[in-house]
Scaffold this motif. Structure first.
Motif, PDB file in Angstrom:
ATOM      1  N   ASP A   1       0.819  -1.211   0.000  1.00 57.34           N
ATOM      2  CA  ASP A   1       0.000   0.000   0.000  1.00 57.34           C
ATOM      3  C   ASP A   1       0.853   1.262   0.000  1.00 57.34           C
ATOM      4  N   LEU A   2       1.907   1.256   0.815  1.00 53.71           N
ATOM      5  CA  LEU A   2       2.750   2.447   0.913  1.00 53.71           C
ATOM      6  C   LEU A   2       3.415   2.758  -0.438  1.00 53.71           C
ATOM      7  N   ILE A   3       3.968   1.721  -1.067  1.00 50.74           N
ATOM      8  CA  ILE A   3       4.670   1.974  -2.334  1.00 50.74           C
ATOM      9  C   ILE A   3       3.698   2.429  -3.406  1.00 50.74           C
ATOM     10  N   LYS A   4       2.523   1.844  -3.420  1.00 45.29           N
ATOM     11  CA  LYS A   4       1.535   2.252  -4.422  1.00 45.29           C
ATOM     12  C   LYS A   4       1.221   3.739  -4.284  1.00 45.29           C
ATOM     13  N   LYS A   5       1.176   4.196  -3.015  1.00 44.03           N
ATOM     14  CA  LYS A   5       0.876   5.602  -2.757  1.00 44.03           C
ATOM     15  C   LYS A   5       2.074   6.494  -3.131  1.00 44.03           C
ATOM     16  N   THR A   6       3.287   6.008  -2.767  1.00 41.11           N
ATOM     17  CA  THR A   6       4.470   6.858  -2.953  1.00 41.11           C
ATOM     18  C   THR A   6       4.781   7.110  -4.425  1.00 41.11           C
ATOM     19  N   ILE A   7       4.783   6.062  -5.233  1.00 41.34           N
ATOM     20  CA  ILE A   7       5.158   6.352  -6.623  1.00 41.34           C
ATOM     21  C   ILE A   7       4.022   6.069  -7.604  1.00 41.34           C
ATOM     22  N   HIS A   8       2.805   6.038  -7.120  1.00 40.35           N
ATOM     23  CA  HIS A   8       1.633   5.950  -7.995  1.00 40.35           C
ATOM     24  C   HIS A   8       1.710   4.829  -9.016  1.00 40.35           C
ATOM     25  N   VAL A   9       1.774   3.620  -8.548  1.00 41.83           N
ATOM     26  CA  VAL A   9       1.618   2.495  -9.465  1.00 41.83           C
ATOM     27  C   VAL A   9       0.307   1.822  -9.099  1.00 41.83           C
ATOM     28  N   ASN A  10      -0.347   1.197 -10.081  1.00 40.71           N
ATOM     29  CA  ASN A  10      -1.641   0.620  -9.731  1.00 40.71           C
ATOM     30  C   ASN A  10      -1.618  -0.897  -9.557  1.00 40.71           C
ATOM     31  N   SER A  11      -0.463  -1.533  -9.877  1.00 36.24           N
ATOM     32  CA  SER A  11      -0.438  -2.983  -9.691  1.00 36.24           C
ATOM     33  C   SER A  11       0.208  -3.329  -8.344  1.00 36.24           C
ATOM     34  N   ASP A  12      -0.440  -4.219  -7.605  1.00 33.39           N
ATOM     35  CA  ASP A  12       0.125  -4.664  -6.326  1.00 33.39           C
ATOM     36  C   ASP A  12       1.488  -5.308  -6.536  1.00 33.39           C
ATOM     37  N   TYR A  13       1.581  -6.081  -7.624  1.00 30.59           N
ATOM     38  CA  TYR A  13       2.816  -6.828  -7.817  1.00 30.59           C
ATOM     39  C   TYR A  13       3.976  -5.912  -8.193  1.00 30.59           C
ATOM     40  N   VAL A  14       3.704  -4.860  -8.990  1.00 27.48           N
ATOM     41  CA  VAL A  14       4.762  -3.891  -9.297  1.00 27.48           C
ATOM     42  C   VAL A  14       5.265  -3.284  -7.983  1.00 27.48           C
ATOM     43  N   ALA A  15       4.330  -2.928  -7.111  1.00 24.45           N
ATOM     44  CA  ALA A  15       4.701  -2.352  -5.815  1.00 24.45           C
ATOM     45  C   ALA A  15       5.554  -3.332  -5.011  1.00 24.45           C
ATOM     46  N   PHE A  16       5.156  -4.595  -5.027  1.00 25.58           N
ATOM     47  CA  PHE A  16       5.894  -5.619  -4.281  1.00 25.58           C
ATOM     48  C   PHE A  16       7.306  -5.803  -4.850  1.00 25.58           C
ATOM     49  N   GLN A  17       7.417  -5.844  -6.190  1.00 34.24           N
ATOM     50  CA  GLN A  17       8.731  -5.975  -6.831  1.00 34.24           C
ATOM     51  C   GLN A  17       9.615  -4.778  -6.487  1.00 34.24           C
ATOM     52  N   ILE A  18       9.013  -3.581  -6.506  1.00 36.07           N
ATOM     53  CA  ILE A  18       9.795  -2.383  -6.199  1.00 36.07           C
ATOM     54  C   ILE A  18      10.281  -2.419  -4.745  1.00 36.07           C
ATOM     55  N   ALA A  19       9.436  -2.931  -3.846  1.00 40.89           N
ATOM     56  CA  ALA A  19       9.860  -3.043  -2.451  1.00 40.89           C
ATOM     57  C   ALA A  19      11.095  -3.921  -2.331  1.00 40.89           C
TER      58      ALA A  19
END
Lengths: 72, 710
Positions: free
Chosen positions: B193-211
């Protein structure tokens, strides 16, 4: 896995090296999967196993990190 | 109206036929550049498409390095990760084509399932359906489409079957997959949730990969404060990347096994008893026949690169000679004529002359790769070469290095491990190449007596063999030492698929050759031309009025009346090279090379040899004014007769001869090799290091040899 003999099959149980395990996992070596030792290189190392329908080669020191249960 | 432009990324496991598909989609419309900031080659190609209404679309196909998962472990995989997982990346694709080896469905779908969860439009190209049939299996494609929620197209990349259907699929307006393959948010809800908010991505998995890999995302490096927030947040929530990666992988394989493969793959016939690959492997990796066969292959490669290329190389040299003659006589004499003929044409000829060897070596390499035999070379040679910090595949560059280091270094591309590849690149030029032969034979004929020892062994032949052996053993020793010095950038694995044997595709081989020749001509070629112009300048100009004075001197009647015009020309050439900047440089370095037994004349040859080692012979011919037509014998006689003005003894003693041979065996005196090392490593670090380390080695060894024989 390094103690397997050519022709023997075994089931993967777990891994002893975390970084190595990530590489092996993504290539389909997941716990529960049955592997067969197909051949060894002429000098005994590396080895080739069949797993998930394909042939995978790895060095003995890499195979050491895979704990398997050898079938009778 | 301009055509619509789309970016299409091509992703797949190694050995899944990705290159064949890339070739089928783009033909010869391919370009090789590098991804910004890294040493990875970026292969792109243009594919013309048209949509349902007949509007044309220009699709830029990006061939991404083969990978088994999105998690980056090697430099190549960093690129794939950055392109696919960072929506801000300028090369972020509009559509991703996942190419899968249908005969290895589960492993291929693992990567595909990760890409589905990135939620960008995806098409799955199912390759190698013929192998599925051979295994007695059948794949229910409509069912697979339903399970994955994406379009699936059966293709045969080698036979170019299904390519039109694939092109049509990517020209349609594809929507992103709607359903997640796995629920990744459940693994780390707060972090996602935090990453999705910080860099505005809409896929959960993109956020997870970025983490997992936020260090690789340029956005965070540009915004250190946000990076810091992520970092402390991950620590706070005890985000364990390795654990989560393993858990995700297991989850994906579990779903694939239980819910996908079971319903999609249908066992039709009983599995055929012994497969062709298994039978062939028991021969090709056999402890005796396997090595005999490999030795034959090596012998064939060696013969081809050495002998078959000599004729086309001669044509290149003759062609440029003709061109130079015509230019020299048809254009007005002067600076530009000289620059064109002796600077630019000489440089171009020095580049084009490598094409036959590169083309021939890569014909073999491409066949070995395309058939699947290269993995077996690695398999049977690994244990022997690993001791020296090398890879099983290093044997091919090492052997090809006997002909020429340039194609040999280009062929190290097949070695995946960065460290093993770099070591191979560093030591290959120590193997005595064919350009050293003219130097060795001239020097041996001068200082080694042509007699027989032990009744049957020719002494000159023995010395020549010794030089080759010294080169080879030094290469191995250097590799061994380097394996301790060099720090690996990433953890190296041997773990590698041994693909099934297949017939090579001539079109793929043709495209490989064109690609390699283009890389050499345009990337390494630039550097070679630049250096050869500098060398031309050093040898053709002298400080002050020196050259003018020489010309004037030979216009006097005392010379013109006693010497023929040919002789005058030779004398002028000899005096000019001595008076040139190269000559000044030779004198300048004389104190430094004197301990090796070399005088300033040899100093000049060391500089000109940089164009190619065999230039030593030509330079000696000019210095001793035997003229370029001068035979081997006449150069030899002049050099033997040369007297050292200080000692009043012959310059070329046994000690000087041996010292010079050893120097040529070890020193990095080849601009083309340096240029190609620069191209292959994409940095000046490795070639500069190589130049210094080989230079020091040559200096010390020559010093020792000179004093041993003196």
């Amino acid at each position: 896995m390094d103690t397997m003999k050519v022709g023997q099959s075994a089931t993967i149980i777990s891994f002893t090296d975390e970084v190595m395990s990530l590489k092996l996992l993504e290539m389909g070596c997941v716990p529960g999967e049955v592997v067969t030792l197909e051949r060894k290189a002429p000098l005994g190392d590396p080895i080739a196993i069949s797993v998930a329908g394909y042939l995978l080669s790895l060095r003995i020191d890499e195979a050491c990190t895979v704990i398997v249960s050898i079938h009778d | 109206m301009a055509n619509k432009k789309i970016k299409v990324a091509l992703v797949g496991n190694p050995n899944c036929g990705k290159t064949s598909l890339f070739n089928a989609l783009t033909g010869l419309n391919q370009k090789v550049a590098n991804f910004p900031g890294v040493t990875v080659d970026k292969k792109t190609g243009l594919c013309k498409l048209s949509d349902a209404k007949g509007n044309e679309i220009d699709a830029e196909i990006i061939d991404l390095p083969g990978t088994y998962s999105l998690y980056p472990k090697t430099m190549d995989e960093h690129v794939t990760f950055q392109l696919l997982c960072d929506p801000r990346n300028p090369l972020h694709p509009d559509i991703t084509i996942v190419i899968a080896d249908a005969s290895n469905l589960k492993r291929s779908l693992f990567l595909c399932s990760q890409i589905i969860d990135l939620k960008t439009p995806v098409v799955l190209a199912l390759n190698m359906m013929d192998l599925v049939k051979k295994k007695g299996l059948e794949i229910n494609i409509p069912m697979l489409e339903k399970k994955l929620g994406i379009k699936v197209i059966a293709i045969n990349a080698r036979e170019k079957i299904g390519i039109d259907e694939l092109k049509q699929a990517i020209s349609e307006d594809l929507t992103a997959p709607r359903a997640d393959f796995i629920n990744i948010r459940a693994f780390a809800p707060e972090v996602v949730d935090l990453i999705k908010k910080t860099i505005h991505v809409n896929s959960d998995y993109v956020a997870f990969q970025i983490a997992n890999n936020y260090e690789l995302i340029p956005f965070f490096n540009a915004n250190p404060s946000k990076k810091e927030i992520i970092k402390s947040f991950l620590d706070e929530h005890k985000f364990n990347s390795s654990h989560l990666q393993a858990a995700e992988t297991l989850e994906r394989y579990k779903i694939l096994t239980d819910k996908v493969i079971k319903d999609v793959v249908i066992q039709k016939d009983a599995i055929q008893s012994k497969q062709f690959t298994t039978k062939l492997d028991s021969f090709l990796t056999h402890k005796i026949f396997g090595y005999i066969f490999f030795l034959l292959i090596l012998f064939l490669i060696f013969q081809a690169v050495f002998a078959w290329s000599s004729l086309p190389m001669e044509w290149v040299q003759k062609g440029f000679q003709k061109l130079s003659e015509v230019t020299q006589t048809s254009l007005p004499a002067g600076f530009f004529n000289d620059l064109l003929v002796n600077g630019i044409f000489a440089g171009l000829s020095g580049i084009v002359v490598f094409i036959p060897q590169i083309a021939i070596l890569f014909t073999f390499i491409a066949i070995l790769e395309d058939t699947g035999y290269m993995a077996r070379v690695s398999f049977i040679m690994d244990k022997l070469l690993r001791k020296f910090g090398l890879n099983g595949k290093s044997i091919i560059p090492l052997v090809s290095g006997v002909a020429c280091a340039v194609p040999a270094i280009m062929s190290t591309r097949t070695i995946q491990s960065w460290k093993e590849r770099t070591i191979t690149i560093l030591v290959t030029p120590l193997i005595s190449c064919s350009a050293r032969i003219p130097v060795y034979t001239l020097l041996i004929s001068m200082v080694v007596p042509n007699r027989y020892v032990l009744y049957s062994i020719n002494l000159q032949g023995l010395v020549l063999m010794g030089l080759y052996l010294i080169g080879f053993l030094t290469a191995l020793l250097a590799a061994f030492l380097l394996s301790f010095v060099l720090k690996a950038k990433e953890r190296g694995y041997y773990i590698m698929e041994m693909p099934v044997y297949r017939m090579p595709r001539w079109s793929n081989i043709g495209i490989t050759i064109v690609e390699k020749v283009k890389i050499f001509l345009f990337d390494a070629g630039k550097i070679i031309i630049a250096i050869s112009i500098i060398l031309w300048f050093l040898a053709s100009f002298g400080a002050g009025d020196r050259f003018k004075n020489i010309d004037q001197k030979y216009q006097r009647t005392e010379y013109t009346s006693t010497l023929s015009s040919q002789e005058i020309k030779r004398h002028i050439q000899a005096e000019k090279i001595a008076a040139s900047y190269a000559g000044s440089f030779g004198r300048f370095i004389e104190p430094a090379i004197k301990p090796l037994g070399f005088d300033w004349k040899i100093g000049i040859a060391l500089i000109t040899s940089f164009a190619a080692r065999e230039a030593f012979v030509g330079t000696m011919a000019t210095i001793y004014s035997v003229g370029e037509e001068g035979s081997h014998e006449s150069i030899k006689d002049k050099m033997i007769a040369d007297i050292n003005p200080q000692t009043m003894k012959p310059t070329y003693t046994l000690a000087v001869g041996y010292s010079l041979m050893i120097f040529y065996a070890f020193a990095m005196q080849c601009m083309s090799t340096l240029a190609v090392v620069y191209r292959e490593t994409r940095s000046w670090k490795v070639p500069v290091l190589q130049f210094i380390f080989m230079g020091l080695l040559a200096y010390c060894a020559s010093f020792a040899v000179y004093h041993l024989f003196k």
